[in-house]
Every structure is written in C-alpha cells, then in structure tokens.
Design a protein around this motif. Structure first.
Motif, PDB file in Angstrom:
ATOM      1  N   GLY A   8      21.314  50.348 158.785  1.00  7.07           N
ATOM      2  CA  GLY A   8      20.239  51.341 158.912  1.00  7.07           C
ATOM      3  C   GLY A   8      19.706  51.478 160.329  1.00  7.07           C
ATOM      4  O   GLY A   8      18.977  52.434 160.626  1.00  7.07           O
ATOM      5  N   SER A   9      20.084  50.546 161.228  1.00  2.65           N
ATOM      6  CA  SER A   9      19.639  50.628 162.628  1.00  2.65           C
ATOM      7  C   SER A   9      20.672  51.311 163.515  1.00  2.65           C
ATOM      8  O   SER A   9      20.461  51.454 164.717  1.00  2.65           O
ATOM      9  CB  SER A   9      19.374  49.211 163.162  1.00  2.65           C
ATOM     10  N   GLY A  10      21.789  51.745 162.948  1.00  2.88           N
ATOM     11  CA  GLY A  10      22.873  52.330 163.753  1.00  2.88           C
ATOM     12  C   GLY A  10      22.702  53.828 163.955  1.00  2.88           C
ATOM     13  O   GLY A  10      21.687  54.424 163.576  1.00  2.88           O
ATOM     14  N   LEU A  11      23.716  54.419 164.553  1.00  9.57           N
ATOM     15  CA  LEU A  11      23.681  55.853 164.894  1.00  9.57           C
ATOM     16  C   LEU A  11      23.348  56.709 163.675  1.00  9.57           C
ATOM     17  O   LEU A  11      22.386  57.483 163.679  1.00  9.57           O
ATOM     18  CB  LEU A  11      25.050  56.249 165.479  1.00  9.57           C
ATOM     19  N   ILE A  12      24.106  56.566 162.597  1.00 14.30           N
ATOM     20  CA  ILE A  12      23.861  57.399 161.422  1.00 14.30           C
ATOM     21  C   ILE A  12      22.701  56.831 160.603  1.00 14.30           C
ATOM     22  O   ILE A  12      21.904  57.578 160.035  1.00 14.30           O
ATOM     23  CB  ILE A  12      25.141  57.577 160.563  1.00 14.30           C
ATOM     24  N   GLY A  13      22.578  55.500 160.574  1.00 13.26           N
ATOM     25  CA  GLY A  13      21.500  54.873 159.795  1.00 13.26           C
ATOM     26  C   GLY A  13      20.124  55.330 160.244  1.00 13.26           C
ATOM     27  O   GLY A  13      19.237  55.587 159.436  1.00 13.26           O
ATOM     28  N   PRO A  32      21.941  42.994 160.950  1.00 20.15           N
ATOM     29  CA  PRO A  32      21.694  41.696 161.584  1.00 20.15           C
ATOM     30  C   PRO A  32      20.383  41.646 162.355  1.00 20.15           C
ATOM     31  O   PRO A  32      19.699  40.612 162.370  1.00 20.15           O
ATOM     32  CB  PRO A  32      22.906  41.523 162.501  1.00 20.15           C
ATOM     33  N   SER A  33      19.981  42.770 162.982  1.00 20.42           N
ATOM     34  CA  SER A  33      18.732  42.742 163.758  1.00 20.42           C
ATOM     35  C   SER A  33      17.497  42.607 162.868  1.00 20.42           C
ATOM     36  O   SER A  33      16.412  42.307 163.360  1.00 20.42           O
ATOM     37  CB  SER A  33      18.624  43.961 164.678  1.00 20.42           C
ATOM     38  N   SER A  34      17.655  42.825 161.557  1.00 24.98           N
ATOM     39  CA  SER A  34      16.531  42.563 160.641  1.00 24.98           C
ATOM     40  C   SER A  34      16.880  41.416 159.682  1.00 24.98           C
ATOM     41  O   SER A  34      16.315  41.303 158.595  1.00 24.98           O
ATOM     42  CB  SER A  34      16.142  43.843 159.878  1.00 24.98           C
ATOM     43  N   GLY A  35      17.854  40.583 160.071  1.00 24.11           N
ATOM     44  CA  GLY A  35      18.139  39.352 159.313  1.00 24.11           C
ATOM     45  C   GLY A  35      19.079  39.515 158.135  1.00 24.11           C
ATOM     46  O   GLY A  35      19.170  38.617 157.283  1.00 24.11           O
ATOM     47  N   VAL A  36      19.778  40.653 158.067  1.00 20.94           N
ATOM     48  CA  VAL A  36      20.712  40.879 156.949  1.00 20.94           C
ATOM     49  C   VAL A  36      22.120  41.075 157.515  1.00 20.94           C
ATOM     50  O   VAL A  36      22.374  42.041 158.244  1.00 20.94           O
ATOM     51  CB  VAL A  36      20.298  42.106 156.102  1.00 20.94           C
ATOM     52  N   ASN A  37      23.005  40.156 157.180  1.00 19.77           N
ATOM     53  CA  ASN A  37      24.353  40.194 157.747  1.00 19.77           C
ATOM     54  C   ASN A  37      25.381  40.297 156.619  1.00 19.77           C
ATOM     55  O   ASN A  37      25.571  39.358 155.843  1.00 19.77           O
ATOM     56  CB  ASN A  37      24.586  38.924 158.583  1.00 19.77           C
ATOM     57  N   ALA A  38      26.037  41.453 156.529  1.00 17.63           N
ATOM     58  CA  ALA A  38      26.995  41.677 155.445  1.00 17.63           C
ATOM     59  C   ALA A  38      28.273  40.868 155.645  1.00 17.63           C
ATOM     60  O   ALA A  38      29.011  40.638 154.691  1.00 17.63           O
ATOM     61  CB  ALA A  38      27.322  43.171 155.348  1.00 17.63           C
ATOM     62  N   LEU A  39      28.516  40.433 156.873  1.00 15.46           N
ATOM     63  CA  LEU A  39      29.730  39.673 157.172  1.00 15.46           C
ATOM     64  C   LEU A  39      29.583  38.208 156.755  1.00 15.46           C
ATOM     65  O   LEU A  39      30.495  37.635 156.164  1.00 15.46           O
ATOM     66  CB  LEU A  39      30.005  39.773 158.676  1.00 15.46           C
ATOM     67  N   ALA A  47      17.578  41.031 150.362  1.00  8.75           N
ATOM     68  CA  ALA A  47      17.440  42.461 150.694  1.00  8.75           C
ATOM     69  C   ALA A  47      17.758  43.347 149.493  1.00  8.75           C
ATOM     70  O   ALA A  47      17.183  44.418 149.334  1.00  8.75           O
ATOM     71  CB  ALA A  47      18.363  42.808 151.853  1.00  8.75           C
ATOM     72  N   LEU A  48      18.673  42.896 148.640  1.00  9.29           N
ATOM     73  CA  LEU A  48      19.119  43.751 147.533  1.00  9.29           C
ATOM     74  C   LEU A  48      18.257  43.614 146.272  1.00  9.29           C
ATOM     75  O   LEU A  48      18.427  44.393 145.323  1.00  9.29           O
ATOM     76  CB  LEU A  48      20.590  43.448 147.191  1.00  9.29           C
TER      77      LEU A  48
END
Ligand SMILES: NC(=O)c1ccc[n+]([C@@H]2O[C@H](COP(=O)([O-])OP(=O)(O)OC[C@H]3O[C@@H](n4cnc5c(N)ncnc54)[C@H](OP(=O)(O)O)[C@@H]3O)[C@@H](O)[C@H]2O)c1
Length: 138
Positions: A8-13, A32-39, A47-48
């Motif tokens: 959500g912090s990216g270009l389209i997000g 990742p910048s808000s503490g959520v890392n899908a990797l 978060a979910l």
C-alpha cells in the motif's frame, strides 16, 4: 469493509488506498515499512485479522530473475496461507497484460507463477492485468 493493501506504500498502492477510503472502506496499508512483510511472514497474521479482502500490489525490490521469482512465489504462498487462516474472503492481485506472452523475461515468468498460485489456491480471487504505468517508463 476492511481491505488490507499489501504494498500500500508503493506506486499503485499510494493511489489505491485513498480511493478505497473515499468509498468508505477501512483500507489498511501493509508493507515492510509498516511492519508487514509478505516474504518473511512478519506481521501478516495481525494485519489480516478482521480483513474481508486482501489486495496485493507489492513488488520485488530486485528484478533479478531468481530474486523476483523468489519474491512472488514465497510472498504469494505466505499471503494465501495467512488469508485462509484469517478467513479472508477475496484476494486481488495486480498483474501485467500479456505476461504469459513475454516468458523470456524473468519478471514476467514470476508474475505468471504468482497468477498460477492464486488460481490453484482456495481463496476466491480476482487477477487484474494492467499495462505498464507511464510512471514506470523511465
Ligand atoms: N509498475 C507498472 O508499470 C505495473 C504494471 C502492471 C502491474 N504492475 C504490478 O503492480 C504491482 C505494484 O507495482 P508498483 O510499481 O506499484 O510497485 P512499487 O512502487 O515498487 O511498490 C512496491 C511495494 O511493495 C512493497 N513491498 C516490498 N517488499 C515487500 C514485502 N516483502 N512484503 C510486503 N510488501 C512489500 C513495498 O513496501 P515498502 O514501501 O514498505 O518497501 C511497496 O509498497 C506489482 O506486482 C507489479 O507487477 C505494475
């Protein structure tokens, strides 16, 4: 509706989240910048919690062939598993028009692998294929 936007912090997000909020949704930025890392899975379960929909507009920090495949393969598996555990009802992913016709590109092979995992998974889904954004031209 609670909608978690992975990337959500990216270009389209950054464009998507305000539109969802204008429409009255509880749109949550997750990256990742808000503490959520899908990797790595860090922060995903929290978060979910309570989310109805997950929109995945994350992107690999590296476009190197092996790295991008690892990113979309692992993050998609982690997301789908966390969504199933949290009772998320729909997974939306942004892909690329013609990805399956550009398989000489490692990036497109990774997007096709991402799509295949989503289609084979148990979470109802929508795959949106967009053409490349003008911002990406450079
Ligand atoms: N750009 C295009 O022309 C285009 C066209 C069609 C489809 N798409 C697709 O649209 C999606 C988004 O592209 P974009 O250009 O908006 O990407 P982007 O600007 O590079 O943004 C990447 C986003 O992914 C997040 N992210 C990185 N690693 C992550 C991780 N481990 N876990 C969770 N989130 C992570 C970043 O978070 P941080 O900010 O916290 O690092 C950031 O929010 C991609 O899947 C791409 O294939 C793009």
């Amino acid at each position: 509706m609670r909608i978690v936007v992975i990337g959500g912090s990216g270009l389209i997000g950054k464009k998507l989240v305000p539109i969802l909020r204008q429409k009255g949704h509880d749109a949550v930025v997750a990256s990742p910048s808000s503490g959520v890392n899908a990797l790595t899975g860090e922060g995903l379960a929290g978060a979910l919690t309570g989310a109805s929909v997950v929109v995945d507009v994350s992107n690999s920090p590296s476009f190197e062939d092996a790295a991008v495949m690892e990113f979309f393969d692992t993050s998609t598996r982690n997301l789908l598993a966390a969504e199933t555990a949290a009772g998320v009802k729909h997974h939306v992913a942004l892909s690329v028009v013609g990805a399956d016709r550009m398989l000489d590109s490692g990036y497109m092979r990774a997007k096709v692998a991402q799509e295949a995992l989503i289609k084979a998974g148990k979470v109802p889904y929508t795959i949106v294929r967009a053409t490349q954004f003008f911002e990406f031209l450079g």
